[in-house]
Write a protein that holds these residues in place. Structure first.
Motif, short mmCIF file in Angstrom:
data_model
loop_
_atom_site.label_atom_id
_atom_site.label_comp_id
_atom_site.label_asym_id
_atom_site.label_seq_id
_atom_site.Cartn_x
_atom_site.Cartn_y
_atom_site.Cartn_z
N GLN A 38 51.62 -49.68 -56.06
CA GLN A 38 51.13 -48.44 -55.25
C GLN A 38 51.97 -47.20 -55.47
OE1 GLN A 38 48.63 -48.80 -53.01
NE2 GLN A 38 48.54 -46.28 -53.40
N ALA A 39 53.15 -47.36 -56.14
CA ALA A 39 53.98 -45.43 -56.47
C ALA A 39 53.04 -45.63 -57.82
CB ALA A 39 54.83 -46.41 -56.10
N ASP A 44 53.95 -41.43 -57.87
CA ASP A 44 55.22 -41.51 -56.84
C ASP A 44 56.57 -41.83 -58.10
OD1 ASP A 44 57.50 -40.98 -55.45
OD2 ASP A 44 56.41 -41.44 -53.96
N GLN A 45 56.84 -41.14 -58.70
CA GLN A 45 57.98 -41.48 -59.82
C GLN A 45 59.53 -42.58 -59.47
OE1 GLN A 45 57.81 -41.90 -63.46
NE2 GLN A 45 55.82 -41.78 -62.28
N GLU A 46 59.49 -40.99 -58.04
CA GLU A 46 60.80 -41.49 -57.02
C GLU A 46 60.83 -43.08 -56.07
OE1 GLU A 46 63.84 -40.13 -52.92
OE2 GLU A 46 62.24 -38.89 -54.44
N GLN A 47 59.61 -43.23 -55.97
CA GLN A 47 59.04 -45.09 -54.80
C GLN A 47 58.63 -45.09 -56.29
OE1 GLN A 47 58.95 -47.95 -51.87
NE2 GLN A 47 59.66 -45.03 -52.10
N LEU A 48 58.71 -45.27 -56.88
CA LEU A 48 58.60 -46.07 -58.53
C LEU A 48 60.34 -46.81 -58.96
CD1 LEU A 48 56.29 -47.23 -60.14
CD2 LEU A 48 56.50 -46.08 -62.08
N GLU A 49 61.12 -46.28 -59.24
CA GLU A 49 62.12 -46.31 -59.41
C GLU A 49 63.40 -46.62 -58.79
OE1 GLU A 49 65.25 -45.96 -61.77
OE2 GLU A 49 63.34 -45.09 -62.84
N GLU A 50 62.31 -47.12 -57.35
CA GLU A 50 63.23 -46.83 -56.54
C GLU A 50 63.25 -48.73 -56.15
OE1 GLU A 50 63.60 -47.29 -51.37
OE2 GLU A 50 63.10 -45.51 -52.42
N ARG A 110 58.72 -46.54 -69.44
CA ARG A 110 56.67 -45.40 -69.90
C ARG A 110 55.88 -44.87 -68.58
NH1 ARG A 110 51.59 -45.28 -72.20
NH2 ARG A 110 51.17 -44.66 -74.44
N ARG A 111 55.42 -43.79 -68.62
CA ARG A 111 54.97 -43.48 -67.98
C ARG A 111 53.25 -44.22 -68.37
NH1 ARG A 111 55.09 -39.07 -64.72
NH2 ARG A 111 54.08 -38.22 -63.21
N MET A 112 52.70 -44.26 -67.03
CA MET A 112 51.22 -45.59 -67.58
C MET A 112 50.14 -44.21 -66.84
SD MET A 112 52.04 -48.42 -69.33
CE MET A 112 51.22 -49.49 -69.04
N GLU A 113 49.39 -44.05 -66.86
CA GLU A 113 47.78 -43.07 -66.81
C GLU A 113 47.22 -43.81 -65.59
OE1 GLU A 113 44.41 -40.46 -68.30
OE2 GLU A 113 46.28 -41.09 -69.75
N MET A 114 46.57 -44.05 -65.11
CA MET A 114 45.70 -44.91 -64.24
C MET A 114 43.86 -44.09 -64.67
SD MET A 114 45.41 -47.27 -62.64
CE MET A 114 46.81 -47.35 -61.93
N LEU A 115 43.40 -45.06 -65.19
CA LEU A 115 42.34 -44.81 -64.86
C LEU A 115 41.31 -44.78 -63.54
CD1 LEU A 115 41.85 -47.46 -68.17
CD2 LEU A 115 42.30 -44.62 -68.49
N PRO A 116 40.36 -43.93 -64.38
CA PRO A 116 39.32 -43.94 -62.91
C PRO A 116 38.62 -45.33 -62.99
CG PRO A 116 39.33 -41.56 -64.17
CD PRO A 116 40.10 -42.74 -65.38
N GLY A 117 38.54 -46.08 -61.59
CA GLY A 117 37.96 -47.26 -61.28
C GLY A 117 38.66 -48.44 -61.11
N MET A 118 39.85 -48.13 -61.95
CA MET A 118 41.29 -48.96 -62.51
C MET A 118 41.95 -49.79 -61.36
SD MET A 118 42.57 -49.61 -65.87
CE MET A 118 43.06 -51.31 -66.25
N PRO A 194 44.96 -45.44 -78.79
CA PRO A 194 45.95 -47.17 -79.03
C PRO A 194 46.83 -47.90 -78.67
CG PRO A 194 44.19 -46.29 -80.99
CD PRO A 194 45.22 -45.00 -79.87
N VAL A 195 47.61 -47.22 -78.80
CA VAL A 195 48.88 -47.37 -77.99
C VAL A 195 49.10 -47.80 -76.58
CG1 VAL A 195 49.71 -45.32 -77.68
CG2 VAL A 195 51.78 -47.57 -78.30
N SER A 196 48.27 -47.04 -75.80
CA SER A 196 48.01 -47.20 -74.43
C SER A 196 47.23 -48.34 -74.09
CB SER A 196 47.48 -45.79 -73.57
OG SER A 196 48.32 -44.79 -74.17
N VAL A 197 46.40 -48.51 -74.58
CA VAL A 197 44.79 -49.96 -74.80
C VAL A 197 46.14 -51.02 -74.87
CG1 VAL A 197 43.49 -51.03 -75.33
CG2 VAL A 197 43.39 -48.73 -74.75
N ILE A 198 47.42 -50.75 -76.02
CA ILE A 198 48.21 -52.27 -76.19
C ILE A 198 49.11 -52.33 -74.48
CG2 ILE A 198 49.75 -53.27 -77.26
CD1 ILE A 198 48.80 -51.58 -79.78
N PHE A 199 49.40 -51.53 -74.44
CA PHE A 199 50.60 -51.59 -72.78
C PHE A 199 49.76 -51.51 -71.99
CE2 PHE A 199 53.26 -48.40 -75.49
CZ PHE A 199 55.02 -49.78 -75.43
N TRP A 200 48.45 -50.91 -71.29
CA TRP A 200 47.64 -51.83 -70.71
C TRP A 200 47.79 -53.19 -70.17
CZ3 TRP A 200 47.60 -51.22 -65.66
CH2 TRP A 200 47.59 -48.86 -65.33
#
Length: 227
Positions: A38-39, A44-50, A110-118, A194-200
């Motif tokens: 959810q973070a 919300d990077q602060e909540q993500l780290e917590e 690794r900062r992950m980009e949330m895809l629309p609709g995902m 391509p690296v983003s696809v691999i990490f996701w």
């Protein structure tokens, strides 16, 4: 003379007793995974780290209990055959916490980009995998009731059998949900590096692994019951 170590004292009563204790800490670790995602969605990077820190603390606590169990597990002839089964069950439980830690580490490092609709299908998958872990936990908590019976062939054992069937069904649900989410990811791969696809894809696999290891907990317990 009574054992001075509480873990040793616990084993003096039963080799099964510490397993639910370990699983409770594993679940405290897993319960952090949903707010972790959810973070991510809320950026919300602060909540993500917590949340990541909470998971790492609980995973280390689970490791400590696992090590104590391994150290004090009886080596008597009477337990010779069951000892390996117990250790495999413990390993399956521990793998759940390890996977939660892997997920948290990746989301923070690794900062992950949330895809629309995902976001929505991802959260449904995460929630279902956590529910599967909860089911495995509920089954492990039944160990104490089983131990108070003269045989595993009892009403409690029948109830556990039903819970094991439900656990398998829940894990099957997560397989289907994970494949659907992977297809959605691959449908958008032209928009991603391509690296983003691999990490996701790796992240989706790890989330599914929570349920896979929960099912393995049930499988290992089934072996104990059968013996």
């Amino acid at each position: 003379m009574l054992p001075s170590n509480p873990m040793a004292a616990l084993f003096g009563k039963s080799p099964f007793k510490p397993l639910p204790q370990h699983m409770r800490i594993v679940m405290e670790c897993v319960e952090e995974v949903l707010p972790l995602f959810q973070a991510l969605i809320d950026d919300d990077q602060e909540q993500l780290e917590e949340r990541k820190n909470h998971i790492f603390v609980k995973e280390r606590e689970a490791d400590t209990i696992r090590n104590e169990i391994c150290e004090h597990l009886p080596r008597s002839t009477r337990l010779a055959m069951g000892r390996q089964d117990l250790l495999k069950l413990l390993s399956a439980q521990d793998a759940i916490a390890n996977t939660a830690q892997d997920i948290a580490g990746l989301l923070v490092e690794r900062r992950m980009e949330m895809l629309p609709g995902m976001a929505e299908p991802l959260m449904r998958l995460v929630a279902r995998c956590i529910d599967t872990c909860r089911q495995a936990h509920a089954i492990i908590e039944k160990l104490d009731e089983l131990l108070h019976e003269t045989t595993f062939r009892s009403r409690e054992a029948s109830q556990v059998d039903e819970m094991l069937v439900e656990l398998r069904n829940m894990e099957s649900d997560t397989d289907l949900m994970g494949m659907a989410l992977a297809r959605a990811l691959f449908a958008e791969e032209d928009r991603l590096k391509p690296v983003s696809v691999i990490f996701w894809y790796q992240l989706i696999q790890w989330v599914g692994n929570l349920a896979d290891y929960a099912e393995k907990v049930g499988d290992r317990l089934r072996l104990l019951i059968s013996r």
